[in-house]
Scaffold this motif. Sequence first.
Motif: not given
Length: 375
Positions: A302, A310, A312
């Motif tokens: 991430e 965050w 991915l």
Amino acid sequence: FFGLKHVAVEVCANHVLVLDAATLVPLDTLETGPGTNPYALDVDGAGSVYVSLLNTSELVRFDASGAETGRVGVGLSPEDVLLYDGKLFVANTGLRFSDFGYDPGTLSVLDPATLGSLATIPVGMNPQWLAAAGGEVHTVCTGNYFSVFGEAHIVDATTYAPLDTVALGGSPGKLALVDDVVYTTDYFGGVFSYRASTRTVLRDASNPLLVGGSGYSGVTGDGEGNLLVTLFADDALVRIRIADEAVTGAFATGDGPGCLVVRGDQAVPVALLRFTAEVSGHGVSLAWEAADAHEAAAFRVERRTGEAAWELRGEVPAGAFGGFQDQAGPGVWTYRLSARLRTGEVRVLGQRAVTVGPTPFAVVPLANPARGTLR
């Protein structure tokens, strides 16, 4: 703790208690010797226990059976002990009991197998507690409580080079690293914090996190988005929701609570041994090495910039060695590596920050003489 046992030092009692993890019934005592004053400990995967001895400036090792298997001198008046990256780090406060002044603080780095010295790292005054992630070791140096004030020192866990110093003020002591934020408690001043990857101070002596109690002591995360803090003077434990710093619970404890550890049913089965991030143009190359990687289904990558959520970027099949290539625009990016366990649980392993520069201008030479119409 290890296996189905807890281990705990009894300060001034010259031994380490081994307790049943479920019932807390004493099972054994590990004698450290008269006048040693065991202070802090860590435990490896084989059940060996490493204990700092404050009064004799030593570290002692016991195996899983309770037998002493080694003892070595370290720096003056050691406190916290941390196993990380296949090495043993010891925080030497430099406290002189003769006049209660301080020699320069250091970190001793030892080989856990031989207890041989690997390095001695100079840090600030009175380093007491340690945390590590992303190939870096953080220690909060408390100062002398009246004229030298608190700061965090960060060192490279591989080269032992000093990396950064973060000024916090006050007299912070115990610390915990929770999701890229280092939290540390000042007994009278509250909770301070800074972001581990960028060194950004979030709270210091000028704007501490206060929860209405007194005697801030132990601190840790609970793995569920909360921070736990013990209040020594109030005989209490407070739960704080990290997202908005709201107090969501307060619980009575025994007399004078200090350190605390959150223990799940299982320890994290995957250990990060190495994690690097390198930039080439707008490309970011991540590489890592992990122990017990067979316990993971995959590794997750991430990233974020600043305080954003965050994002991915991808998953990589589990293996002892792994890597990931990413493209990023200009700015400071933080990459987070997690293990997705076979149970479906995701555990954060480490983080690295990189700086991606602007796209350089390209100069393309043309044929000479030029052809075409000049206007």
